[in-house]
Design an enzyme around this catalytic site. Sequence first.
Site, PDB file in Angstrom:
ATOM      1  N   PHE A  96      22.114 -58.746  20.974  1.00  0.00           N
ATOM      2  CA  PHE A  96      21.367 -57.707  21.804  1.00  0.00           C
ATOM      3  C   PHE A  96      19.890 -57.926  21.373  1.00  0.00           C
ATOM      4  CE2 PHE A  96      25.413 -55.643  22.062  1.00  0.00           C
ATOM      5  CZ  PHE A  96      25.346 -55.177  23.184  1.00  0.00           C
ATOM      6  N   THR A 143      28.624 -59.833  21.172  1.00  0.00           N
ATOM      7  CA  THR A 143      27.201 -59.846  21.890  1.00  0.00           C
ATOM      8  C   THR A 143      26.041 -59.890  21.489  1.00  0.00           C
ATOM      9  OG1 THR A 143      28.452 -59.117  23.989  1.00  0.00           O
ATOM     10  CG2 THR A 143      26.222 -58.785  24.040  1.00  0.00           C
TER      11      THR A 143
END
Length: 378
Positions: free
Chosen positions: A281, A279
């Site tokens: 960010f 992921t």
Amino acid sequence: MTDLAKIRKEIDDVDSKLLEYFEYRMDLAHKVAQYKKKNGLPVFDSAREKEKLDSLKKLIKDKDNTDAVVELFSQIMAISRRAQYRQLNTFFDLGFIAVNEFRAGSDTNIAYYGEPGSYTQQAMLEYFNGKGIGRPMGTFYEVMEALKENKADYGVLPIENSSTGTLADIFDLLAEYDNYIIGEHVVAIDHCLWGLKEAELSDIKRVYSHRQGLLQCMNFLKQYPHLELVEGGSTASSARRVYSDNDISQAAIASRKAGETYGLKLLKASIHNEDHNQTRFIIISNKKEYYKKANQISICFALPHRSGALYNILSHFIHNNLNLTRIESRPIKGKAFRYRFFADFEGSLEDVGVKNALYSIGEEALELKILGSYVPVQ
């Protein structure tokens, strides 16, 4: 001389004449630019361009050439506009200030989505080298509000997963708030299934997690069709809920850190769909600042609802030699079937080509916002 050679010779002659007339036309465009500058007129005149194309279409003898003629003269006019922008050199002040670094100290407040043990907290700790005071927030909106109200110096939000794509809500918030991307960080995601200490996998009837957590583990979850899947807050808050509800039939999909933080039992490790689940960010600030070595820029823009609008905007990246790395659209709230475009491209806010492209886009789009400039994770 062969027939082909003769035809090519004729083409060369025509091209020479076209080149001569093109350069003559560009000289006229420079004169137009000076006139517009003197009289305070905008470079881009959509009504004039439409009128010009309509008149040209009436002059076409072979109507099969209509689309080609429109494309040719649209490009010529776009080239003329860019030349005028460059000649006038009236780039607007971007309003961003370059800084040597972004760092957190002992009194730096950092708002992040989720709870202690969340992946977002992990991204925060890694990006700021464990410094700063983490302020957990229950929603993406609360992170944005904390920055807006100066209750936080920085914010950390997830924006994209390698298997499930972008988080659309974040893009909408970036367009809405005057907060800016200053950096990004990637975390390897290792989703696990957690339950109470006395629970077994066979006891579980309900599974809590963030929507993305459920999606990223769907291959595993499909093996247990009896399970009720419940979206609820962040992955870490889902782990906390299992702990606080003290129900043996409940489980949560969360990180190892989250499960350990709330004293849960590991029922199944690494249940995500893809082996290399990551992921991305973003680190955000309410100040228009950027790391002086930043080499990527994110923007969003809205366009008039007419043919060729996006085509013309994209040409500014091409002709300023800018590498567009991403573009996607989102519906504009309150405007049915109207869209805002989000784009990432390589470059520095100090580059002349970048300034020229941004100025050109700003002149021709209904709205333009620079979302930030930062060093992308490779």
